[in-house]
Design a protein around this motif. Structure first.
Motif, PDB file in Angstrom:
ATOM      1  N   GLN A 579       0.827  -1.208   0.000  1.00  0.00           N
ATOM      2  CA  GLN A 579       0.000   0.000   0.000  1.00  0.00           C
ATOM      3  C   GLN A 579       0.863   1.260   0.000  1.00  0.00           C
ATOM      4  O   GLN A 579       0.555   2.244  -0.686  1.00  0.00           O
ATOM      5  N   GLU A 580       1.960   1.226   0.769  1.00  0.00           N
ATOM      6  CA  GLU A 580       2.868   2.376   0.796  1.00  0.00           C
ATOM      7  C   GLU A 580       3.523   2.572  -0.577  1.00  0.00           C
ATOM      8  O   GLU A 580       3.685   3.719  -1.047  1.00  0.00           O
ATOM      9  N   ALA A 581       3.883   1.472  -1.232  1.00  0.00           N
ATOM     10  CA  ALA A 581       4.501   1.558  -2.562  1.00  0.00           C
ATOM     11  C   ALA A 581       3.506   2.092  -3.583  1.00  0.00           C
ATOM     12  O   ALA A 581       3.856   2.912  -4.447  1.00  0.00           O
ATOM     13  N   TYR A 582       2.243   1.618  -3.502  1.00  0.00           N
ATOM     14  CA  TYR A 582       1.226   2.093  -4.437  1.00  0.00           C
ATOM     15  C   TYR A 582       1.014   3.605  -4.278  1.00  0.00           C
ATOM     16  O   TYR A 582       0.825   4.329  -5.269  1.00  0.00           O
ATOM     17  N   ALA A 583       1.035   4.070  -3.003  1.00  0.00           N
ATOM     18  CA  ALA A 583       0.831   5.496  -2.759  1.00  0.00           C
ATOM     19  C   ALA A 583       1.956   6.322  -3.367  1.00  0.00           C
ATOM     20  O   ALA A 583       1.708   7.388  -3.970  1.00  0.00           O
ATOM     21  N   ILE A 584       3.189   5.854  -3.222  1.00  0.00           N
ATOM     22  CA  ILE A 584       4.325   6.579  -3.817  1.00  0.00           C
ATOM     23  C   ILE A 584       4.236   6.569  -5.336  1.00  0.00           C
ATOM     24  O   ILE A 584       4.491   7.579  -6.002  1.00  0.00           O
TER      25      ILE A 584
END
Length: 939
Positions: A579-584
């Motif tokens: 989820q953190e990677a998708y946000a970035i």
């Protein structure tokens, strides 16, 4: 790519004798004949030429050697071959007898003053090819590739490589007619012919593909960009001379050396002669060639008798005075005699022979490759080469013959199998020991293991029985796939026809004896005490095999509940990272897809491409992501996700599935004959690569537990490779630091940074630690700069200061590189030999890597020897003192134990004492023990 060469097509067989004698010298130990005369190269030459002539029975041949003195190349370039070390004295002594025996074997010998062997070979090859003849050149020299065409083929007997024109193109990236141009660009370090600085094989092949030839490349030099183009322009004046130096002459005047030259009939002067058997017998007697002499006597008598059952050959390869070396010697084509035992009478007869034999080979056939679960399908025995017996016990196909009952057969064999006085041998005996243990039989009396013999003698080569038989005997037996098939159609061994199984298994047993007759004398010819190959085999590898089997058999307990909790936690963290990677990234994407990752990083986010894959796509490998993670958040997330995914898939999910249902434990397999340095490797599961640099990785060790009433103890050597460096280099600074018990990294920092010991900062100590361990692995300024995050100039200053303060280390490195280049290998303190094939012949990067390995291998190899000796010593004391403590794992420099509570004090006191006492170094060996409820707590 290589053409299939039919021997009948060969008009001329040419041998690069100078290449052969060096390879023979480096391939074998320091063998000695009567009067202590060196004979290793002699044995190798005879074996190699005998095998070659059998493979390519041409009527015409020549073995060509370099003659002493200068050639035209020395006149052209004074530095030609200037960096070559002098020929080792033991090899120089063997040159006259090598020439003598080659002639006695019937080979025409050429050694022409003023003309290099390469040029003689080139002239002969071109001349015969021009007249329509096929030529085979046996060499390991890449320069010879320029001679290849539709009638000239190269063979390399050491690598079994055969190169036609297509093969040259595939190997070098250029056709044979461009090899001279290719060599001119990359240079020839062996002959000290400079090329274009920093231009390697790939760049040379690329330029030649783009510009057609060396002349084309030179003409385009002004437009070639970058450092390579600049270096090319600097070399323009040199390249024409370089090309002349690497070009093999094919028009030499051989008059006076080849009778009738240059007439077409001159080839008759190079006709094979019949070997002179009586002169050969005399030669073999003078130089201690026992096997060659014996076999020649047998041929003269026109018989090839095998030892009778009343004359089984003794422990030591037939008769104890067997040959010093017969590597590559071709075996006579004799059909084996293989008996199928299906009656008690024949079994009892063979059992009687086994009981009276000093040495017997055995081989088990099973229903599984998993040593802890494999059950016997059949077992074979041999007392001499070419004769064996097979006892089928569990073949179950339609119309299978009646077989003796398995339990009763094994019960009759058990007393002999468990008799320590009954000498036995095999190929990978650790596996057979496990298999028989599955049936309640504890095999004793193992004397030899051909797998380990090969590993000690030539660790850099393959050690399967198939490859050993081919390499040393010229024999090719049935393979498992020959009889069972492969892939989805493969059948279990129990369904193999008994007659076929008899030949397959019997062949395995008797070929073990045949290989042993070649390998054991090479080991036996070396001293029985350290440092020597025989010491490594007898005192390290064979006892280690026994200890490893016991470790594997006992296994280690793992807590499945702990691993399940860790898997769940890892899964939750991985979801959060996604989820953190998708946000970035601003969108979802597949975190396991290099293509999608590349599109996000380099197209959408505009991050600079660091390097490309072979297909031209931007690379997203770990090295690239680590570099980018210092400046960009997404690569850091990707790296963490990959690390957790690997940890979950390899350990927390998989380990519970690998618990043996019978024992309730995990049983790894320790591969003993893999790493050239002697280090063990662990597989199924790999317990040596559990990552410990992350908290999640370290937590996996919490799942390795002891049973009730026990604890886990971990014992490992402290800074073992640094201590070995101190011992080998004899550097006063390092010796003093260890002798006085000082923190060696702090002591190093004090010297390098010029500050008092008590004022060394934690950062300076960290730098010193990287320097200490980096130099052990041959790290240069670039590597040190990368590790410390500093510029290369600062890193070079640190290294220079280190060598100023620790001059002994610098001397060791320089001397080791030089010695390795001269002899082709380095050794451990115990005599283990690590061969470095590319230390002289490799390209620039590969040679540099070999030089780094030359520096590190004696230390890493000695550390491997020490931990094996420690295992042997500790296990011996456990047995002597009748302790219930068990070794359950070996991980690099660490031994892990399962210890009853009542024996904890004993383990804390005795294990480090035993580990420290296996060798005397110039610095004290130190082993430290930790104890805990699990493996992690024991650290």
């Amino acid at each position: 790519m290589a053409e299939t060469l039919q021997p009948a097509e060969t008009a001329l067989l040419l041998v690069d004798g100078s290449s052969y004698l060096y390879r023979a010298y480096h391939a074998l130990p320091d063998l000695r004949g009567p009067d202590n005369f060196p004979t290793g190269a002699l044995h190798g030459m005879v074996a190699m030429l005998t095998k070659l002539r059998a493979q390519f029975p041409s009527a015409h041949a020549a073995c060509v050697f370099d003659a002493p003195g200068k050639t035209f190349r020395d006149d052209l370039y004074a530095e030609y071959k200037a960096n070559r070390a002098a020929m080792p004295e033991p090899l120089a002594q063997q040159i006259p007898p090598i020439h003598e025996v080659v002639k006695l074997l019937g080979w025409p010998v050429l050694s022409i003053p003023g003309i290099e062997a390469d040029d003689v070979i080139g002239t002969l090859a071109r001349t015969v090819a021009a007249r329509g003849g096929k030529v085979v050149i046996s060499t390991g020299d890449k320069d010879m590739a320029q001679l290849v065409d539709e009638r000239v083929t190269l063979i390399n007997t050491m690598s079994n490589e055969s190169l036609d024109s297509a093969g040259v193109q595939a190997k070098f990236g250029v056709p044979p007619e461009r090899i001279v141009d290719y060599l001119s660009l990359i240079g020839d370090t062996v002959d000290n012919v400079p090329g274009v600085e920093k231009v390697g094989p790939k760049t040379a092949a690329k330029w030649l593909a783009e510009h057609g030839s060396l002349d084309g490349v030179m003409a385009a030099a002004g437009g070639i960009k970058g450092v390579a183009g600049e270096n090319l322009r600097k070399a323009l004046d040199w390249l024409p001379l370089g090309r002349r130096l690497v070009t093999i002459s094919t028009d030499c005047d051989l008059a006076g050396h080849v009778a009738g030259w240059p007439a077409e009939s001159a080839i008759d002067a190079l006709r094979f002669a019949e070997p002179d058997p009586h002169a050969l017998l005399d030669f073999y007697g003078r130089y201690g060639f026992k096997t060659f002499r014996r076999e020649l006597e047998q041929r003269l008598a026109a018989v090839l008798p095998a030892p009778t059952p009343d004359e089984p050959f003794a422990d030591g390869a037939g008769d104890a005075s067997q040959p010093a070396a017969t590597a590559c010697e071709a075996a006579p084509a004799v059909e084996g005699r293989y008996e199928t035992i299906t009656t008690w009478e024949r079994l009892d007869d063979w059992l009687g022979r086994l009981r009276h034999a000093p040495l017997a080979a055995l081989d088990t056939e099973t229903d599984s490759l998993d040593p802890m679960r494999a059950r016997i399908v059949g077992i074979s025995f041999a007392l001499q080469p070419r004769e064996a017996a097979y006892v089928p016990l569990a073949h179950n196909y339609a119309d299978a013959p009646d077989q003796l009952p398995q339990d009763e057969v094994l019960a009759r064999l058990k007393p002999w199998l468990e008799d320590e006085a009954a000498g036995k041998m095999g190929q990978n005996v650790k596996y057979d020991t496990h298999v028989l243990a599955n049936h309640g039989i504890h095999v004793r009396g193992w004397r030899h293991d051909t797998l380990l013999q090969s590993y000690v003698l030539e660790a850099h080569r393959q050690h399967s029985l198939e490859s050993l038989a081919d390499r040393h005997l010229g024999r090719k037996g049935l393979s498992y796939e020959d009889i069972c098939g492969k892939g989805a159609k493969q059948i279990p061994f129990a369904q193999v026809d008994v007659d076929t199984a008899t030949k397959y298994s019997g062949e395995d047993s008797e070929m073990v004896l045949d290989v042993h007759r070649v390998l054991w004398p090479q080991l036996e010819a070396t001293p029985a005490v350290k440092p020597s190959l025989r010491y490594v085999y007898e005192q390290i590898e064979m006892p280690t095999s026994e200890v490893l089997q016991r470790i594997e058999r006992h296994g280690v307990l793992v807590d499945a509940a702990v691993l399940a909790r860790q898997s769940q936690e890892l899964a939750e963290r991985m979801i959060a990272l996604e989820q953190e990677a998708y946000a970035i990234a601003g969108q979802p994407f597949n975190m396991g897809s290099p293509k999608q990752i590349g599109e996000i990083l380099f197209n959408k986010l505009g991050i600079p491409v660091q390097k490309k894959t072979a297909t031209g796509a931007p690379s997203t490998d770990e090295e690239v992501l680590e570099k980018l993670a210092a400046d960009y958040p997404l690569p850091a997330k990707l790296l963490e996700h990959r690390s957790l995914s690997k940890l979950k898939g390899t350990y927390t999910d998989k380990l519970p599935l690998m618990v043996n249902p019978v024992t309730g434990r995990v049983h790894t397999n320790y591969a003993q004959a893999v790493a050239v340095t002697g280090r063990l490797s662990s597989n199924e599961p790999n317990l040596q690569n559990i990552p410990i640099r992350t908290p999640e990785g370290r937590r996996v060790r919490e799942a390795f537990i002891a049973p009730p009433g026990h604890v886990i103890a971990s014992a490992d050597y402290s800074q073992i490779e640094l201590r070995i460096m101190a011992h080998i280099s004899e550097d006063p600074g390092l010796l003093g630091a260890f002798a006085e018990g000082r923190d060696v990294h702090r002591a190093t920092a004090s010297e390098v940074f010029g500050v008092p010991l008590d004022q060394v900062s934690s950062e300076q100590r960290r730098y010193a630690k990287v320097i200490n361990f980096g130099l052990i692995y041959g790290m240069g300024a670039f590597g040190l700069a990368s590790n410390l995050g500093i510029d290369q100039k600062a890193a070079k200053n640190y290294i220079d200061r280190y060598f100023d303060r620790f001059a002994g280390v610098k001397r060791y490195m320089d001397e080791t590189r030089a010695k390795a280049a001269e002899q082709g290998y380095v050794e451990t303190l115990f005599g283990r030999r690590i061969v470095l094939p590319e230390i002289t012949g490799g390209s620039g990067p590969r040679r540099a890597a070999a030089e780094r390995q030359a520096i590190n291998a004696p230390m890493q190899g000695t550390a491997a020897d020490l931990i094996k000796l420690a295992m042997i010593a500790v296990q011996a004391e456990i047995d002597r003192a009748a302790k219930a403590t068990r070794i359950v794992m070996q991980v690099h420099d660490e031994l892990v134990f399962e210890v009853p509570q009542a024996e904890v004090d004993w383990a804390r006191a005795e294990v480090p004492r035993l580990m420290a006492g296996v060798a005397e170094l110039k610095v004290p060996l130190l082993a430290e023990v930790g104890v805990g409820a699990n493996w992690d707590q024991a650290h």
